[in-house]
Design a protein around this motif. Structure first.
Motif: not given
Ligand code: UDP
Ligand code: MG
Length: 328
Positions: A260-268, A270-273
């Protein structure tokens, strides 16, 4: 046997605490050679009494000369200026702080007489230097070797003897970001080394603070290697592959409702930074190269000489008196 002539180049920056002892020890070694010699000090914009002391040496001995820079141009510029003004058959470069013992010079000369054009001093041990400096020097020289295609020897500083031909060839190289030991390796010729123990600095403090050391280290790598620039391509390709795999995973997971895909603010974030970090580092590396291109394009002289003390003839080279060796 034909008389040969030796030139010794000594860069000095704020070395008032050590220069007198250094001078006496060096002169002793040079006199024991029983050959003509000249000694050229480069006063690299010293703010202390170094200049005054050198002037005294010049006044006492006509074989001692001095080039005084208009300001501090740095160790590598000082070496370059000294070599540009020598006229001996062999040129010896040595630091003024007695870390390179003048007593090693005859061993350098022996190798030169044996037919080598470049004889460098290789430090088999470094006394009196901090563990941090030793470790960073060790790592750096090995990194430099891996990064560059030029065969730059490990654990070697600027203490060396070079033949007249090498010195001339070096003077003809127009580069501004000078990493002299690298340039000499690049030139080729027959090279060998002599092992010596690097003594602790006799007096005074190092004139290579961290900032200057990092600059020299960066010059070493950027002047001889494009690998940092190419690293960007490797990192970019690697990350693209990873993100493609991740995309496939997301797609399949979505298709079959595996996770189930959660809205992934944290992982996003991380990737961006992470990606921004990489991009900025690569931009910085490109900036370093552009800055160096800019330096070359400006084409300013490597150094500005404010004053020459001692006998320099019109071509700028010092006449060496031939009678000196015999008088000993
Ligand atoms: N030096 C110089 N200009 C500078 C820094 C250093 O001419 O801007 C000279 C310094 O006087 C010495 C040699 O370069 O003769 C090596 O410097 P230092 O011994 O301070 O470096 P370290 O041995 O600590 O790396
Ligand atoms: Mg030193």
């Amino acid at each position: 046997m034909n008389k040969v002539r030796f030139s010794v180049v000594v860069p000095a920056y704020n070395e008032e605490a050590v220069i007198k002892v250094f001078h006496d020890r060096l002169i002793q070694v040079l006199q024991d050679l029983h050959e003509p010699w000249e000694l050229i000090y480069i006063n690299d914009g010293s703010e202390d009494q170094t200049g005054l002391l050198i002037e005294r040496f010049c006044a006492a001995d006509s074989c001692v000369k001095c080039l005084s820079f208009s300001r501090n141009f740095g160790h590598q510029a000082a070496i370059t200026a000294g070599m540009d003004h020598t006229s001996g058959d062999a040129v010896i470069i040595i630091d003024a702080d007695l870390q390179d013992p003048p007593e090693v010079i005859p061993r350098l000369i022996d190798q030169w007489r044996a037919g080598y054009d470049v004889v460098y001093g290789r430090r088999i041990a470094r006394q009196g230097e901090s563990a941090g400096k030793k470790l960073s020097a060790r790592l750096y020289y090995r990194l430099l070797r891996r990064m560059t295609s030029v065969d730059i020897p490990v654990d070697v500083g600027d203490f060396r003897l070079v033949d007249r031909r090498v010195s001339n060839a070096l003077s003809d190289l127009p580069e501004h970001n000078r990493y002299v030991r690298g340039l000499i390796s690049w030139l080729g010729f027959r090279q060998t080394y002599v092992d010596y123990v690097r003594a602790p600095r006799y007096a005074g403090t190092t004139k290579y603070p961290l900032k200057k050391m990092i600059r020299l280290a960066a010059d070493g790598i950027t002047s001889f290697s494009f690998k940092p620039l190419k690293m960007g391509i490797g990192i970019g390709v690697g990350l693209s592959v990873l993100s493609f795999l991740f995309l496939m995973f997301v797609f399949i997971a979505r298709l079959f409702n595996l996770v189930i895909m959660e809205p992934g603010y944290a992982s996003l974030m991380c990737v961006i930074l992470f990606f921004f970090g990489i991009i900025l580092i690569m931009l910085g590396i490109i900036g370093e190269y552009i800055a160096r291109i800019f330096e070359e394009v400006k084409n300013r002289p490597l150094y500005v000489i404010a004053r020459k003390t001692g006998q320099f003839n019109r071509s700028g080279r010092c006449p060496i008196s031939f009678d000196q060796g015999e008088s000993q």
